[in-house]
Design a protein around this motif. Structure first.
Motif, PDB file in Angstrom:
ATOM      1  N   ARG B  29       0.856  -1.211   0.000  1.00 25.39           N
ATOM      2  CA  ARG B  29       0.000   0.000   0.000  1.00 25.39           C
ATOM      3  C   ARG B  29       0.884   1.250   0.000  1.00 25.39           C
ATOM      4  O   ARG B  29       0.518   2.283  -0.522  1.00 25.39           O
ATOM      5  CB  ARG B  29      -0.845   0.024   1.291  1.00 25.39           C
ATOM      6  CG  ARG B  29      -2.114  -0.799   1.179  1.00 25.39           C
ATOM      7  CD  ARG B  29      -2.693  -1.000   2.572  1.00 25.39           C
ATOM      8  NE  ARG B  29      -2.996   0.283   3.207  1.00 25.39           N
ATOM      9  CZ  ARG B  29      -4.208   0.847   3.192  1.00 25.39           C
ATOM     10  NH1 ARG B  29      -5.182   0.239   2.531  1.00 25.39           N
ATOM     11  NH2 ARG B  29      -4.436   1.977   3.786  1.00 25.39           N
ATOM     12  N   ILE B  95       0.737   8.541   2.475  1.00 30.06           N
ATOM     13  CA  ILE B  95       1.317   8.014   1.226  1.00 30.06           C
ATOM     14  C   ILE B  95       0.776   6.605   1.000  1.00 30.06           C
ATOM     15  O   ILE B  95       1.458   5.741   0.501  1.00 30.06           O
ATOM     16  CB  ILE B  95       2.858   7.974   1.316  1.00 30.06           C
ATOM     17  CG1 ILE B  95       3.340   7.433   2.656  1.00 30.06           C
ATOM     18  CG2 ILE B  95       3.430   9.358   1.092  1.00 30.06           C
ATOM     19  CD1 ILE B  95       4.817   7.153   2.660  1.00 30.06           C
ATOM     20  N   ASN B  96      -0.432   6.374   1.405  1.00 35.08           N
ATOM     21  CA  ASN B  96      -1.014   5.057   1.080  1.00 35.08           C
ATOM     22  C   ASN B  96      -1.673   5.158  -0.286  1.00 35.08           C
ATOM     23  O   ASN B  96      -2.501   6.047  -0.526  1.00 35.08           O
ATOM     24  CB  ASN B  96      -2.063   4.689   2.139  1.00 35.08           C
ATOM     25  CG  ASN B  96      -1.331   4.236   3.399  1.00 35.08           C
ATOM     26  OD1 ASN B  96      -0.147   3.910   3.328  1.00 35.08           O
ATOM     27  ND2 ASN B  96      -2.025   4.276   4.510  1.00 35.08           N
ATOM     28  N   ALA B  97      -1.265   4.249  -1.116  1.00 34.61           N
ATOM     29  CA  ALA B  97      -1.687   4.374  -2.521  1.00 34.61           C
ATOM     30  C   ALA B  97      -3.207   4.486  -2.621  1.00 34.61           C
ATOM     31  O   ALA B  97      -3.741   5.356  -3.297  1.00 34.61           O
ATOM     32  CB  ALA B  97      -1.200   3.149  -3.294  1.00 34.61           C
ATOM     33  N   ASP B  98      -3.952   3.678  -1.841  1.00 37.46           N
ATOM     34  CA  ASP B  98      -5.397   3.680  -2.119  1.00 37.46           C
ATOM     35  C   ASP B  98      -6.083   4.925  -1.540  1.00 37.46           C
ATOM     36  O   ASP B  98      -7.216   5.220  -1.858  1.00 37.46           O
ATOM     37  CB  ASP B  98      -6.054   2.413  -1.566  1.00 37.46           C
ATOM     38  CG  ASP B  98      -5.628   2.211  -0.123  1.00 37.46           C
ATOM     39  OD1 ASP B  98      -5.064   3.188   0.428  1.00 37.46           O
ATOM     40  OD2 ASP B  98      -5.808   1.118   0.412  1.00 37.46           O
ATOM     41  N   GLU B  99      -5.410   5.665  -0.695  1.00 40.14           N
ATOM     42  CA  GLU B  99      -6.073   6.877  -0.204  1.00 40.14           C
ATOM     43  C   GLU B  99      -5.868   8.043  -1.175  1.00 40.14           C
ATOM     44  O   GLU B  99      -6.511   9.077  -1.043  1.00 40.14           O
ATOM     45  CB  GLU B  99      -5.497   7.264   1.182  1.00 40.14           C
ATOM     46  CG  GLU B  99      -6.041   6.369   2.303  1.00 40.14           C
ATOM     47  CD  GLU B  99      -5.126   6.453   3.539  1.00 40.14           C
ATOM     48  OE1 GLU B  99      -4.335   7.417   3.573  1.00 40.14           O
ATOM     49  OE2 GLU B  99      -5.183   5.569   4.404  1.00 40.14           O
TER      50      GLU B  99
END
Lengths: 370, 105, 330, 413, 220
Positions: B29, B95-99
């Protein structure tokens, strides 16, 4: 909006470069310093309350513990305060002896103070150890004449404990031959070194007006350009008989204070030379015999005497109620007042500079906390 | 080593590393985790290049030069990638990709 | 506004080096000076004269020792007359009154027959741990009974031992005369005169037969006198005092110490006349340097053992000393 | 070494194994003994500079002092902060020491080369780069604000001084034409063993820049920001005590030793000296080792002299010095090195020069005409560059004194 | 067939693959970065085994030395404010696993089919150039740094220049993206500057506890 939050850093009280037990609560934004809150009082020993309990003579050894680098100067200032209070006059030779001891103490103080500051800058104590050698020689002289290296307890009301003899004079002359070499070595070592210039120039600038506003005294004041020296402003103890100059800076930064202190050491050297020549012979007596030291009673009233100690104007304020001990005993410690200007002087500089600026003010916690 | 270790083993090693990198890039993530996965994939490509150079054409320099180019590109890519990560972090505090899905409908 | 009311010629502005940075010339000058110091310290002679600022200047403490000046004051001690064994102290409480940290506690002796107070002290306790050796007691004492000692090796394990009582404070006058000859000679006559008429006012029973004093006193008295005699040839200005002999040292040790002192004195007899405490240190430093191999005298004077060191500490010190001597192959 | 063992009847691969094991132990023992000698040597030298006697109690003239210190640190309690990242905290000194010891694989001892990579010079710089990882791990693993600050500063300093250090080596590689240390040492062997690179203008400037950059790599004054004790207590080493601190100390001094060895090899003709070829064989090797150690310890003496005299640079000044002063000079030095090589070795590309001065200099016959031109040209370029950059970067900035109104309005400055 | 080489190859292969797996599976992001460094060094060791010395050193210098530091700095600068509590992997991470294993399953068999052809080709390639009479039989001259340098300047000059421009662009791009403008915040004024301002009558707007009030333009 992400703002790098300001970091609260605690420098001291057990920090290698805070000249004794002194804490600075520093808020830093990145590398520059936003605010500095000095915290002291760790070395408070109830000095002024003791002054009111002890008799005048009993309090003399405690004054050694104020600025433990210059106990001779502290004794001299306290003795002058009691002498003005009790109206005791001091023979010529004793005044000359006191001046010689003060100037010797000034040289050793500036030598070690500059050494400590350079140590804080990272110069690994070479200048400090050369300074320490000269200090050792001077302390041997103090030990010979007063009995102890640092806690001299040498002045009495109306004179000094013991007279200086010809052995002392010969050794003093030999010491005087070595000092100029030390001064030249010290200046040659660092004065023009690029890195010292980079670390000292335009750091911790204290403009002239603010220096007066903060009522700092001593090399810090003279570094900012105000030519104020008590030995000239209010000449005490035969200082008016010597020809010497007062060094003054222009910008008021760490570099100026550094230069002022070195120049002052040279001036003290000149004073010592003249003092040795004009030293009256021993017939005049080294102490005023009429004074009963331990049972001295001062008439009711108050007195304030001040002396140009290497750190600034050291003053003793005495109020007496006619009894054998002071009713109110206050010490105007130069380090305490110079330290009050540290907080504002460090704003806008980096942490590394804070330590250097503190070194350039040259404080001793014994005097600050009393 | 050329005599004793057949070329195929080295290639399978590279393929294994590539698949691990692929799994890392797809499953992590945290964007920096993804970048690390991509780094692993680039490294495995380099192993392939050097292996083919060493086994099939040791006197030429095609394999080595190509490998150095991929290293240079990979370094540049990591630099720009992480600069973006920092810029995103400053904007989104995560820096969480899905957020980071503002483009989603 | 300038506050300076000084005549302009009294003030000089410090010239700042505001020029741009030069190519490291300043730094190389500094490096050159440090290298010169390095060369002098490595190859030059050790620094013994107060005038020169180069060469090694530190003294290796346990082996080499600086001789303390006469006026040096550490902890106070009480004096008693060698010949008659009488203490000089008449418990007049002057020192107790003046002492800033109030560490002196005296109880006056009483005439056992009549019960009236007598000018002598029954017990005299001095708290060595709180005393700040300011020297006031020695200054105010009208009978010169209390003087400042030169022995600074007083560290001890147990704290109560530092409340030094009467018999551990007493030293013979000869001991003090050895460590501070001129200061004692100034006050000698009136001190002895006062002692004589004090002895008259003390009844026979008090003061004279203080058990341990007479016994210990006599023996040490005997040993002490040769020390005074063997004091090195007094030049115009008496040379700085030589380290004193411990009060309750074993006999053979005292004898050996005297022989060493005699050997040193003889050797130093011809040495430079300029007696100076620090210069005094020079010969010691030199003796250490050049005598290990040569003469029989052990290298450097053996340090005096602190009077009130606890037994195990003294034993441990002896063991170390023996190991050192064995290692030096004496 | 390996073939000597095969005659003894070992299988070939076994002899290679044993030979390399012996070499590794020799290097490690030499490295750590060298490190101990350096600590003693530094403390004695600095104490003489300060007119006092350094360690002289433990062993003859204090030579056993480092050993007693090692034992002391080993007996100290080895504390790990509670919430610290235990593994990272433990691994940091291992990585630091590993990086330093790795670079010893390539460093020659006089004439004896442990292993001769043909990219040896680059290998040394690469292992130097690994230091920053160890520093970062130490800073992060100690879970302490000061350690993190010290670690970040240290890494920033190492990286910004790695670039001038690498670039300062390029002229040496250009002049010898190969990156292997063996060839570099041979190239400096003419003129009876005195043809060191440091005597050529390119080499001199390269030596000065490389030495300054490696002062920063080894965190010596005036660049010892990471553990500047007067500011952040001990930088990234704050939370370390006992054995782990000893490992940091060991890796610090071993990297100083490695730097001195490399500088001696690259610029002072490591192991070359008058009379080394004449002796040849084992004696020659020994003499070269002595020369080599003398050169390295002379360099270390300069490091100690600088440490005893010069105060520490602030972080921003330190970074400014690296990027604004060292880097341009290093680039100019590469330019003048290329001129040097062009003048001395090329003949087809420069027919005019061959007509005037004859064929380029070969290994034995040096063409003095070309050499003179090369020296003069490179001297001009280097001296001019130093003067120009000196004047550009070293203006005495009156910072912190006045603020112009516009500056304040824009809020810039 | 010398056993040492096989043994060393297997050890290095296990090291690289093992640290690769750890990079993708370890929860703590810092540990996965450290495992990444381990895998870089494993790959460098592999290059050394295949006598590509220059490449091994470049790998250590670029990857293990610089890229890993970049990754570590990025991780530290973007420390998760919400802590590590958040899930490390997507919910449907097993899809990624399937894709990876599928790819691996496809590649490896094709490799093994061509195994034999590659073996003869590599045996042919190992034969060094024909021995010239005068010199001893010169062994196989593996390309070293000098050949790489010559090919950079000769055959591959164009890609070399393109790469240098690409690196320059990446350099500038990274700085522009990551640079946080400092203009929007007030610089801390030193004593002397404040006095200089006061003399010119420009009094800094200060709020209660003396902190400089930012100009309204920065309130955004």
């Amino acid at each position: 909006m992400l703002k790098t939050e300001e970091l609260q850093i605690n420098i001291g009280p057990q920090h290698p470069s805070t000249h004794g037990v002194f804490r600075m609560l520093v808020t830093v934004d990145g590398e520059t310093l936003v605010d500095l809150k000095p915290v002291f009082g760790y070395l408070h020993r109830n000095h002024e309350q003791l002054g009111e309990v002890n008799t005048y003579l009993q309090n003399m050894p405690f004054t050694d513990r104020l600025d433990y680098f210059n106990s001779m100067v502290n004794n001299h200032a306290y003795a002058r305060a009691v002498e003005t209070l009790a109206g005791v006059e001091v023979p010529e030779r004793a005044q000359y002896i006191r001046v010689i001891m003060d100037e010797l103490s000034r040289i050793l103080n500036h030598a070690t103070a500059m050494g400590f500051m350079l140590g804080d800058m990272g110069a690994w104590q070479t200048a400090l150890l050369w300074g320490m050698r000269e200090r050792e020689k001077i302390l041997d002289m103090f030990e010979y004449v007063s009995g102890a290296r640092m806690m001299c307890n040498y002045c009495r009301f109306g004179g000094v404990v013991r007279d200086i003899d010809d052995w002392f004079i010969t050794e003093l002359k030999k010491l005087m031959q070595g000092l100029p070499h030390y001064f030249d070595d010290f200046e040659g070592l660092l004065l023009n070194s690029e890195i010292l210039l980079a670390r000292a120039r335009n750091i911790g600038v204290l403009p002239k007006e603010l220096a007066l506003a903060y009522s700092v005294t001593g090399p810090v004041l003279r570094g900012s350009g105000v030519a104020y020296d008590i030995r000239k402003a209010e000449p005490y103890a035969v200082y008016d008989r010597f020809k010497f100059k007062v060094p003054v800076g222009t910008v008021g930064d760490v570099y100026d204070r550094f230069l002022v202190r070195i120049a002052e050491m040279r001036e003290s050297y000149k004073i010592l030379e003249q003092a040795i020549e004009q030293l009256p012979d021993a017939t005049g007596g080294f102490i005023n015999p009429k004074v009963k030291q331990q049972s001295l009673k001062a008439p009711a009233g108050e007195a304030y005497a001040r002396v140009e100690s290497p750190k600034g104007e050291l003053g003793f304020y005495l109020v007496s109620d006619g009894s054998g001990s002071a009713y109110r005993y206050k010490v105007r410690a130069p380090s305490f007042i110079n330290l009050s200007s540290l907080a504002d002087m460090c704003k806008g500089y980096s942490i590394a500079d804070v330590v250097v600026i503190l070194g350039s003010i040259d404080i001793v916690m014994g005097e600050v906390d009393r | 080593m050329v005599g004793s270790v057949p070329l195929v083993w080295v290639l399978t090693l590279a393929a294994g590393l590539f698949c691990i990198g692929l799994f890392g890039a797809l499953s992590r993530r945290n964007i920096v985790g993804m970048l690390m996965g991509i780094e692993l994939m680039l490294n495995s490509v380099n192993i392939n290049l050097v292996a083919f150079w060493r086994y099939l054409q040791p006197t030429g320099t095609a394999g080595l030069v190509f490998a150095i180019f991929t290293i240079a590109v990979a370094a540049a890519e990591v630099a720009v990638g992480l600069a973006m990560v920092i810029a995103i972090y400053r904007a989104r505090l995560t820096i969480n990709a899905d957020e980071i899905d503002t483009l989603k409908g | 506004m300038t506050l300076s009311h000084l005549a302009t010629e009294d003030v000089f502005v410090v010239e700042r080096n505001d020029a741009d940075f030069r190519a490291g010339q300043g730094m190389t000058k500094g490096l050159g000076i440090v290298f010169r110091k390095f060369r002098k310290a490595l190859f030059g002679k050790p620094n013994s004269d107060r005038a020169d600022t180069e060469g090694q200047f530190n003294v290796q403490y346990p082996e080499e020792r600086l001789v303390l000046p006469e006026a040096y004051r550490n902890m106070p001690i009480l004096l008693y007359d060698d010949a008659t064994g009488h203490e000089l102290c008449t418990s007049c409480f002057q020192c107790e009154r003046i002492c800033p940290p109030q560490v002196i506690h005296i109880t006056q002796a009483k005439d056992p027959a009549t019960g009236k107070p007598v000018p002598a002290a029954a017990n005299f306790v001095l708290e060595y741990d709180t005393c700040m050796s300011c020297g006031y007691c020695a200054e105010v004492c009208p009978f010169d009974a209390i003087k400042m000692d030169h022995d600074f090796e007083l560290s001890t394990g147990n704290h109560p031992e530092l409340d030094v009582n009467y018999d551990r404070l007493l030293r013979p006058i000869s001991y003090y005369e050895a460590i501070a000859p001129t200061m004692w000679s100034d006050v000698k006559e009136q001190a002895m005169k006062k002692l004589q008429n004090n002895i008259k006012r003390r009844p026979g029973a008090i003061g004279r037969d203080h058990g341990q004093k007479v016994k210990g006193g006599a023996a040490v008295a005997v040993a002490a006198t040769p020390v005074a005699g063997a004091a090195p040839a007094a030049a115009a200005k008496p040379r700085g005092p030589v380290a004193a002999i411990g009060k309750n040292m074993p006999e053979e040790k005292v004898a050996k110490l005297i022989s060493i002192r005699a050997a040193n004195a003889a050797k130093r007899g011809g040495g430079d006349a300029g007696a100076a405490p620090v210069a005094e240190a020079a010969p010691i430093v030199e003796t250490v340097v050049d005598t290990p191999a040569a003469s029989a005298a052990p290298s450097g004077p053996v340090a005096a053992i602190g009077q009130n060191m606890s037994e195990d500490k003294r034993a441990k010190l002896e063991a170390i000393r023996a190991a050192k001597r064995a290692q030096r192959g004496e | 070494m390996a073939d000597a063992l095969t005659q003894l009847g070992f299988a070939s691969w076994l002899s290679v194994l044993i030979a390399s094991i012996i070499k590794v132990t020799l290097i490690l023992v030499g490295g750590s003994v060298g490190m101990m000698f350096l600590t003693w040597y530094e403390r004695r030298a600095i104490s003489y500079m300060q007119d006092r006697r350094g360690p002289n109690r433990v062993g003859p003239q204090g030579l056993l002092q480092p050993i007693s210190e090692a034992i002391k640190t080993m007996t100290k309690e080895d504390a790990t902060p509670r919430e610290a990242d235990r593994i990272v905290h433990f691994l940091a000194p291992v990585v630091m020491l590993g990086a330093t010891v790795l670079s010893f694989a390539v460093i020659p001892w006089g004439r004896m080369f442990p292993v001769d990579l043909n990219a040896a010079v680059l290998f040394v710089i690469a292992t130097g780069g690994l230091h920053s990882i160890g520093m970062m791990m130490a800073g992060w693993g100690s879970n302490n604000k000061f350690a993190l600050l010290g670690g970040m500063r240290g890494v920033a300093q190492l990286i910004s001084y790695e670039i001038p250090q690498v670039m300062a080596i390029i002229p040496v590689v250009l002049m010898t034409g190969s990156m292997s240390l063996q060839k570099i040492v041979e190239a400096q062997n003419d003129f009876g063993g005195l043809g060191w690179f440091v005597f050529s203008p390119v080499g001199l400037l390269g030596f000065a820049l490389f030495f300054t950059a490696s002062l920063a790599e080894g965190e010596r004054t005036p660049f010892d920001i990471p553990e500047a004790d007067s500011e952040i207590i001990a930088g990234y080493m704050t939370e370390y005590s006992g054995m782990k601190f000893a490992v940091f100390y060991l890796s610090n001094y071993m990297s100083n030793l490695a730097v001195c060895f490399i500088t001696a090899t690259l610029y002072l003709g490591g192991g070359n000296g008058p009379g080394v070829d004449a002796l040849g064989g084992f004696a020659g090797g020994l003499l070269s080792l002595i020369y080599f150690l003398l050169k390295s310890f002379a360099l270390f003496f300069i490091m100690v002299l600088i440490r005893a005299t010069v105060p520490r640079l602030r972080v921003d000044q330190l970074m400014g010095f690296a990027w604004k002063f060292l880097l341009p000079l290093v680039l100019v030095n590469i330019l003048s090195a290329s001129f040097w090589v062009a003048l001395l070795r090329w003949d087809q590309q420069w027919p005019q020069l061959t007509e005037w001065f004859g064929a380029p200099s070969t290994a034995d016959a040096t063409n003095w005409g070309r050499l003179a031109i090369a020296v003069v040209l490179t001297l001009l370029i280097n001296a001019g560059a130093v003067a120009l950059i000196m004047r550009l970067t070293n203006r005495n900035v009156q910072k912190h004194l006045y603020t112009t109104d516009e500056e304040l309005a824009l809020g810039l400055s | 067939m010398n056993p040492i080489a096989i043994g060393v190859f297997i050890v290095i292969a296990l090291l690289t693959l093992g640290s690769g797996i750890m990079v993708v599976t370890v929860r703590n992001i810092i540990h996965s970065a450290l495992w990444l460094i381990a895998s870089f060094i494993g790959v460098a060791a592999l290059y050394l085994l295949m006598e590509a010395e220059f490449l091994a050193v470049v790998q250590i210098l670029v990857y293990a030395g610089a890229v890993s530091i970049l990754v570590l700095f990025a991780i530290m600068l973007t420390r998760q404010v919400t802590g590590e509590g958040v899930r490390v992997v997507f919910e449907r991470w097993w899809v990624a696993l399937l894709i990876a294993l599928g790819l691996f399953g496809v590649i490896v068999p094709t490799l093994w089919q061509h195994g034999s052809t590659w073996e003869e080709a590599s045996k042919l390639a190992q034969v060094g150039p024909a021995p010239v009479e005068g010199t001893a039989a010169a062994g196989l001259q593996v390309a070293t740094a000098t050949e790489i340098g010559r090919s950079f300047m000769g055959e591959y000059l164009l890609p070399f220049e393109v790469i240098s421009i690409l690196l320059l662009m990446a350099l500038i791009g990274a700085i522009v993206i990551a640079y946080e403008e400092r203009t929007r915040r007030r610089r801390v004024l030193t004593l002397a500057e404040e006095l200089a301002l006061k003399k010119r009558g420009i009094v800094e707007p200060r709020d209660a506890e003396g902190a400089v009030v930012a100009l309204d333009s920065e309130q955004a």
